[in-house]
Design an enzyme around this catalytic site. Structure first.
Site, PDB file in Angstrom:
ATOM      1  N   THR A  68      -5.512   2.160   9.402  1.00 56.62           N
ATOM      2  CA  THR A  68      -4.708   2.930  10.080  1.00 56.62           C
ATOM      3  C   THR A  68      -4.771   4.045  10.555  1.00 56.62           C
ATOM      4  OG1 THR A  68      -3.543   2.969   8.072  1.00 56.62           O
ATOM      5  CG2 THR A  68      -2.634   5.076   8.806  1.00 56.62           C
TER       6      THR A  68
ATOM      7  N   ASP B 249      -0.310  -4.914   3.520  1.00 57.11           N
ATOM      8  CA  ASP B 249      -0.861  -4.081   3.543  1.00 57.11           C
ATOM      9  C   ASP B 249      -0.203  -3.403   5.048  1.00 57.11           C
ATOM     10  OD1 ASP B 249      -4.368  -2.622   4.344  1.00 57.11           O
ATOM     11  OD2 ASP B 249      -2.128  -1.703   4.704  1.00 57.11           O
TER      12      ASP B 249
ATOM     13  N   ILE C  71      -0.207  -1.420   7.664  1.00 58.99           N
ATOM     14  CA  ILE C  71      -1.207  -1.180   8.768  1.00 58.99           C
ATOM     15  C   ILE C  71      -2.422  -1.273   8.170  1.00 58.99           C
ATOM     16  CG2 ILE C  71      -2.075  -0.341  10.847  1.00 58.99           C
ATOM     17  CD1 ILE C  71       1.646   1.149  11.362  1.00 58.99           C
ATOM     18  N   ASP C  72      -3.479  -2.598   8.327  1.00 55.76           N
ATOM     19  CA  ASP C  72      -5.265  -1.802   7.783  1.00 55.76           C
ATOM     20  C   ASP C  72      -5.688  -1.307   8.789  1.00 55.76           C
ATOM     21  OD1 ASP C  72      -6.806  -2.214   6.220  1.00 55.76           O
ATOM     22  OD2 ASP C  72      -7.684  -3.871   6.712  1.00 55.76           O
TER      23      ASP C  72
ATOM     24  N   GLU D   2       0.901  -0.668   0.003  1.00 53.83           N
ATOM     25  CA  GLU D   2      -0.199  -0.058   0.558  1.00 53.83           C
ATOM     26  C   GLU D   2       1.078   1.361  -0.314  1.00 53.83           C
ATOM     27  OE1 GLU D   2      -2.340   0.530   2.964  1.00 53.83           O
ATOM     28  OE2 GLU D   2      -3.662   2.047   2.585  1.00 53.83           O
TER      29      GLU D   2
HETATM   30  C1  LIP Z   1      -8.935   0.796   5.561  1.00 52.84           C
HETATM   31  C2  LIP Z   1      -9.725  -0.349   5.025  1.00 52.84           C
HETATM   32  C3  LIP Z   1     -11.208  -0.270   5.461  1.00 52.84           C
HETATM   33  C4  LIP Z   1     -11.662   1.166   4.535  1.00 52.84           C
HETATM   34  C5  LIP Z   1     -10.831   2.378   5.330  1.00 52.84           C
HETATM   35  C6  LIP Z   1      -9.419   2.294   4.444  1.00 52.84           C
HETATM   36  P1  LIP Z   1      -6.201   1.621   5.823  1.00 52.84           P
HETATM   37  O1  LIP Z   1      -7.567   0.822   5.114  1.00 52.84           O
HETATM   38  O2  LIP Z   1      -9.285  -1.268   5.456  1.00 52.84           O
HETATM   39  O3  LIP Z   1     -11.988  -0.809   5.555  1.00 52.84           O
HETATM   40  O4  LIP Z   1     -12.876   1.513   4.907  1.00 52.84           O
HETATM   41  O5  LIP Z   1     -11.405   3.340   4.752  1.00 52.84           O
HETATM   42  O6  LIP Z   1      -9.405   2.009   3.456  1.00 52.84           O
HETATM   43  O7  LIP Z   1      -6.070   2.998   5.047  1.00 52.84           O
HETATM   44  O8  LIP Z   1      -6.315   2.102   7.175  1.00 52.84           O
HETATM   45  O9  LIP Z   1      -4.577   0.484   4.849  1.00 52.84           O
END
Ligand code: LIP
Length: 286
Positions: free
Chosen positions: A112, A107, A109-110, A91
């Site tokens: 974030t 990813d 940190i998913d 990402e």
């Molecule tokens: C997040 C996603 C989540 C979405 C957020 C964001 P990130 O990814 O995991 O489902 O609703 O808007 O995109 O940006 O934290 O890696």
């Protein structure tokens, strides 16, 4: 081996195109668990201190922290130390084709925004793709102390305990999660969809990390999930974990799950959820 454990009863045979030296999926998963665990521990230690947005992407609320970047840099370093000919897609900018037929999708940190606010629902999501098919995936949630894993054809697990989707039988009794984009235009369209979904389901949850939403579908702690705007790193590992736990994943009109729409649910309600989401006027899909 890192804090996590691989899926129970894993089998590793990944053989393709006579590449007898191609590693087994189990070997790739073991590496993924180790690397995701180390990166997640780095982020967790950093979270104990001060965390601030270092930059933004699609909007002022679409933030990147220094720890997102540090986590991805560590993942890339460790993977390429172990397997220098692999590709990687991350990402935060990691992007290499590789020559081995194996590509890692990360990813770092998913969730974030959850991480920025010191909410525990965030994870390192790491998947191994062989010849274009994800064969192994790990979603490591350090603040929750959970490691979700899956091997294609060998099941999914939470800390080594096998996972199975819920036994929900009807959409009106289903707990459905979703998420929203970062721009006003996208969020306005998504609210229009949500106003049609809410009356038709038990309730909605918005927990902020796609990978963990997909793992929750796998664990049966959600009955379904949908979101528009996901990138490959959001769903590569979590989508395999959900599938291996018995979920159906995909998009509209029989398409695979993509940025256009990603849906995951048990077979009993998947089609009904697709129909509900497909009922939206096309103008809302843009
Ligand atoms: C997040 C996603 C989540 C979405 C957020 C964001 P990130 O990814 O995991 O489902 O609703 O808007 O995109 O940006 O934290 O890696």
């Amino acid at each position: 081996m890192g804090a996590g454990r691989v899926a129970a009863g894993a089998t590793g045979g990944v053989r393709s195109g006579g590449m007898a030296d191609r590693p087994g999926a189990e070997e790739l998963l073991a590496l993924a668990v180790d690397v995701a665990t180390e990166a997640g521990q780095l982020a967790l230690r950093g979270r104990a201190g001060t965390v601030a947005a270092e930059s933004t992407k699609s909007s002022p609320t679409d933030v990147v922290t220094a720890l997102d970047r540090a986590s991805e840099a560590l993942v890339a370093k460790r993977l390429l130390e172990a397997r220098p000919d692999d590709g990687i897609l991350g990402e935060e900018g990691a992007d290499a084709t590789g020559t081995s037929g194996v590509r890692w999708i990360v990813d770092p940190i998913d969730g974030t925004v959850n991480f920025l606010y010191n909410l525990p629902n965030w994870a390192v999501s790491l998947a191994a793709e062989v010849d274009g098919e994800v064969v192994a995936g790990v979603v490591y949630a350090p603040a929750l102390g959970r490691t979700y894993t899956a091997l294609r054809g060998a099941g999914a697990a939470l800390d080594g305990t096998p996972l199975r989707v819920s036994a929900v039988e009807s959409l009106d009794m289903a707990l459905i999660a979703t998420g929203f984009g970062y721009t006003v235009e996208r969020r306005t369209a998504q609210i229009n969809v949500l106003t049609r979904v809410i009356p038709k389901v038990r309730d909605i949850r918005r927990m902020g990390a796609a990978s963990l939403d997909l793992c929750s579908v796998a664990a049966g702690t959600l009955d379904g999930y949908y979101e528009r705007g996901l990138k490959p790193w959001d769903h590569a590992a979590g989508g395999l974990i959900a599938t291996e736990a018995g979920a159906v994943t995909g998009g509209l009109d029989g398409a695979p799950g993509t940025e256009a729409l990603y849906i995951a649910a048990p077979p009993a309600i998947f089609g009904f959820l697709v129909d509900l989401l497909a009922a939206e006027p096309r103008a809302d899909r843009d």
